[in-house]
Enzyme design. Structure first.
Site, PDB file in Angstrom:
ATOM      1  N   ASP A 160       8.610 -17.186  93.515  1.00 62.39           N
ATOM      2  CA  ASP A 160       7.880 -16.887  92.600  1.00 62.39           C
ATOM      3  C   ASP A 160       8.616 -16.404  91.393  1.00 62.39           C
ATOM      4  O   ASP A 160       9.610 -15.667  91.382  1.00 62.39           O
ATOM      5  CB  ASP A 160       6.925 -15.313  92.951  1.00 62.39           C
ATOM      6  CG  ASP A 160       6.029 -15.142  92.218  1.00 62.39           C
ATOM      7  OD1 ASP A 160       4.854 -15.054  92.553  1.00 62.39           O
ATOM      8  OD2 ASP A 160       6.178 -15.389  90.918  1.00 62.39           O
ATOM      9  N   ASP A 169       4.250 -21.082  88.869  1.00 59.39           N
ATOM     10  CA  ASP A 169       5.304 -20.491  88.977  1.00 59.39           C
ATOM     11  C   ASP A 169       5.645 -20.138  90.444  1.00 59.39           C
ATOM     12  O   ASP A 169       6.615 -19.401  90.473  1.00 59.39           O
ATOM     13  CB  ASP A 169       5.423 -19.391  88.286  1.00 59.39           C
ATOM     14  CG  ASP A 169       4.856 -18.008  88.589  1.00 59.39           C
ATOM     15  OD1 ASP A 169       4.024 -18.316  89.480  1.00 59.39           O
ATOM     16  OD2 ASP A 169       5.502 -16.986  88.570  1.00 59.39           O
ATOM     17  N   GLU A 170       5.049 -20.596  91.363  1.00 57.76           N
ATOM     18  CA  GLU A 170       5.180 -20.127  92.815  1.00 57.76           C
ATOM     19  C   GLU A 170       4.690 -21.368  93.697  1.00 57.76           C
ATOM     20  O   GLU A 170       4.085 -22.095  93.651  1.00 57.76           O
ATOM     21  CB  GLU A 170       3.964 -18.914  93.131  1.00 57.76           C
ATOM     22  CG  GLU A 170       4.019 -18.373  94.125  1.00 57.76           C
ATOM     23  CD  GLU A 170       2.480 -17.656  94.184  1.00 57.76           C
ATOM     24  OE1 GLU A 170       1.797 -17.412  93.294  1.00 57.76           O
ATOM     25  OE2 GLU A 170       2.331 -17.219  95.472  1.00 57.76           O
TER      26      GLU A 170
HETATM   27  P1  TTP Z   1       2.385 -14.209  88.644  1.00 57.31           P
HETATM   28  O1  TTP Z   1       3.674 -14.736  89.302  1.00 57.31           O
HETATM   29  O2  TTP Z   1       1.426 -13.251  89.073  1.00 57.31           O
HETATM   30  O3  TTP Z   1       3.090 -13.197  87.236  1.00 57.31           O
HETATM   31  P2  TTP Z   1       4.417 -13.418  86.485  1.00 57.31           P
HETATM   32  O4  TTP Z   1       5.423 -14.543  86.843  1.00 57.31           O
HETATM   33  O5  TTP Z   1       3.967 -13.256  85.222  1.00 57.31           O
HETATM   34  O6  TTP Z   1       5.059 -11.954  86.791  1.00 57.31           O
HETATM   35  P3  TTP Z   1       6.054 -11.767  88.331  1.00 57.31           P
HETATM   36  O7  TTP Z   1       5.698 -12.680  89.101  1.00 57.31           O
HETATM   37  O8  TTP Z   1       7.322 -11.364  87.999  1.00 57.31           O
HETATM   38  O9  TTP Z   1       5.086 -10.332  88.592  1.00 57.31           O
HETATM   39  O10 TTP Z   1       1.937 -15.519  87.498  1.00 57.31           O
HETATM   40  C1  TTP Z   1       2.461 -16.462  87.023  1.00 57.31           C
HETATM   41  C2  TTP Z   1       1.991 -16.852  85.378  1.00 57.31           C
HETATM   42  O11 TTP Z   1       0.563 -16.972  85.577  1.00 57.31           O
HETATM   43  C3  TTP Z   1       2.212 -15.784  84.469  1.00 57.31           C
HETATM   44  O12 TTP Z   1       3.401 -15.679  83.892  1.00 57.31           O
HETATM   45  C4  TTP Z   1       0.861 -15.863  83.643  1.00 57.31           C
HETATM   46  C5  TTP Z   1      -0.041 -16.533  84.564  1.00 57.31           C
HETATM   47  N1  TTP Z   1      -1.226 -15.512  85.005  1.00 57.31           N
HETATM   48  C6  TTP Z   1      -2.189 -15.473  84.008  1.00 57.31           C
HETATM   49  O13 TTP Z   1      -2.296 -16.194  83.151  1.00 57.31           O
HETATM   50  N2  TTP Z   1      -3.228 -14.629  84.350  1.00 57.31           N
HETATM   51  C7  TTP Z   1      -3.023 -13.769  85.340  1.00 57.31           C
HETATM   52  O14 TTP Z   1      -4.045 -12.802  85.702  1.00 57.31           O
HETATM   53  C8  TTP Z   1      -2.038 -13.651  86.096  1.00 57.31           C
HETATM   54  C9  TTP Z   1      -1.766 -12.874  87.386  1.00 57.31           C
HETATM   55  C10 TTP Z   1      -1.147 -14.717  85.959  1.00 57.31           C
HETATM   56 MG    MG Z   2       5.611 -15.022  89.002  1.00 57.27          MG
END
Ligand code: TTP
Ligand code: MG
Length: 395
Positions: free
Chosen positions: A14, A109-110
């Site tokens: 992630d 991203d995951e």
């Molecule tokens: P996440 O992996 O949940 O968040 P992140 O990568 O920004 O932060 P981290 O993993 O370090 O906690 O989500 C990945 C991407 O998806 C994030 O950069 C933006 C998008 N996203 C949204 O558009 N809305 C949301 O509510 C969430 C949770 C994520």
């Molecule tokens: Mg993330």
């Protein structure tokens, strides 16, 4: 080695503050600064994500931008640049593909990777996981958090626990000590509602969850209860499913204009559910898992799924679940796209579906209706609610 005794090696990757990290990478002026991605602070949108510097001010994903600005007036606010993030996502996937073909993307991203069979080539899963993390850093100048464990559930928790730039490897022996003190919210699938219910039962940690037997959990949470029982013990047999394997039937609609009227949206859900159910019947299949996908005005997309106790191909069963999932979402902004899909499919005549069919009579009726529609046209019979919609349109 037999499949049942084979120890799996699952990696979960992630990316850290994904959209915000890409923006900071591409503009050195933004590094070390609070950055919020989502749009202008005076717009009505919400934050997609923010840099870790911004998280110190309590800013989070899905927070209204006006609130984010109130918390950190000097933060830099940027619009969402989807094509750019999607490109980075495919670059990350190309790195994954060097190690295994068994990749299950969860979002941009995951992803989960099953590297069990790749260890012979690369030495060990530990080496693979570290190499992936290092290559993302070196080749893309971004940090990822990586978890390595014997199943998906544990790998996902492992990648999350040391964010950002984390690397956590869990061995069989460490599992229970690792899980026990964690709050139940860390369990994948335990949302605010389930967490609240568990808290009411005085259950805050996974250790406390283990005290409940399977019957009690089923009584409180239905099929999800059994899953909780196993997850609390670190047991999760869900395979890493590549996109091709994860067979499903689905329909979705993008609206010409974003919609916020709940009733209109429900009518679309009904329409899509009926389409999906009919396709199932046409292919002589039944499904056990129903999913709803909603894309909001700001392009944020959420998917929710529910697994039933029995297999179905009925419009009303699929609609009932899709609508339940929809109501649970509690809309906070207009909707751009809505989709209904079914997964966990079996042939209609399979043992599984024969034993686990709830409404054989209704199924016969549905098939008769399909035949009539095929002979006399789409609108010859339709559910009362759809009929209403059609007549409203004509008025
Ligand atoms: P996440 O992996 O949940 O968040 P992140 O990568 O920004 O932060 P981290 O993993 O370090 O906690 O989500 C990945 C991407 O998806 C994030 O950069 C933006 C998008 N996203 C949204 O558009 N809305 C949301 O509510 C969430 C949770 C994520
Ligand atoms: Mg993330």
């Amino acid at each position: 080695m037999k499949n049942s005794t084979r120890k799996l090696q699952i990696i979960h990757v992630d990316m850290d503050a994904f959209y915000a990290s890409i923006e900071q990478r591409d503009n050195p002026d933004l590094r070390g600064k609070p950055v919020v991605v989502g749009g202008r602070p005076n717009s009505r949108g919400v934050a997609s994500t923010c840099s870790y510097e911004a998280r110190k001010y309590g800013i989070r994903s899905a927070m209204p931008l006006t609130e984010a600005r109130r918390r950190c007036p000097h933060a830099v606010f940027l619009p969402v640049d989807m094509p750019k993030y999607a490109k980075v996502s495919s670059q990350i996937h190309r790195i994954f593909q060097d190690y295994t073909p068994i990749i299950e993307p969860i979002s941009l991203d995951e992803a989960f990777l099953d590297v069990t069979d790749s260890t012979r080539l690369f030495g060990s899963a530990h080496i693979i996981a570290l190499e992936i993390k290092e290559r993302i850093k070196k080749e893309l100048d971004l940090t990822a958090s990586v978890g390595l464990a014997p199943n998906k559930f544990l790998a996902k928790i492992a990648s999350d626990i040391q964010k950002p730039d984390g690397f956590v490897m869990l061995t069989e022996e460490e599992i229970q000590d690792f899980l026990d003190p964690l709050p139940v919210e860390k369990i994948w699938g335990v949302g605010p509602k389930t967490a609240e219910k568990l808290h009411m039962l005085h259950i805050k940690t996974i250790r406390e969850l283990k005290a409940l037997d399977q019957v009690t959990l089923r009584n409180h949470f239905g099929t999800a209860g059994s899953q909780l029982y196993y997850l609390a013990r670190g047991i999760d047999n869900r395979p890493v499913e590549t996109e091709r394997e994860a067979k499903s039937i689905g329909r979705e609609t993008t609206f010409p204009q974003d919609l916020s009227d709940t009733e209109v949206l429900q009518t679309f859900i009904l329409d899509l559910s009926a389409d999906v159910a009919r396709k199932l019947r046409k292919e002589s299949l039944k499904a056990k898992t129903i999913s709803l996908k909603v894309r909001f005005a700001d392009f944020r997309t959420v998917s929710r799924s529910k697994t039933l106790d029995s297999y179905t191909s009925l419009d009303q069963d699929i609609y009932a679940q899709a609508n339940y999932l929809f109501q649970e979402l509690r809309l906070s902004q207009p909707v751009r796209l809505i989709g209904v899909s079914v997964h966990n499919l079996v042939p209609e005549e399979s043992q599984q579906s024969l034993f686990e069919t709830a409404n054989p009579e209704k199924e016969k009726l549905a098939k008769t209706m399909d035949t009539i529609k095929e002979r006399f046209g789409e609108n010859s019979i339709t559910l009362a609610r759809l009929l209403n919609l059609y007549s409203k349109e004509k008025e």
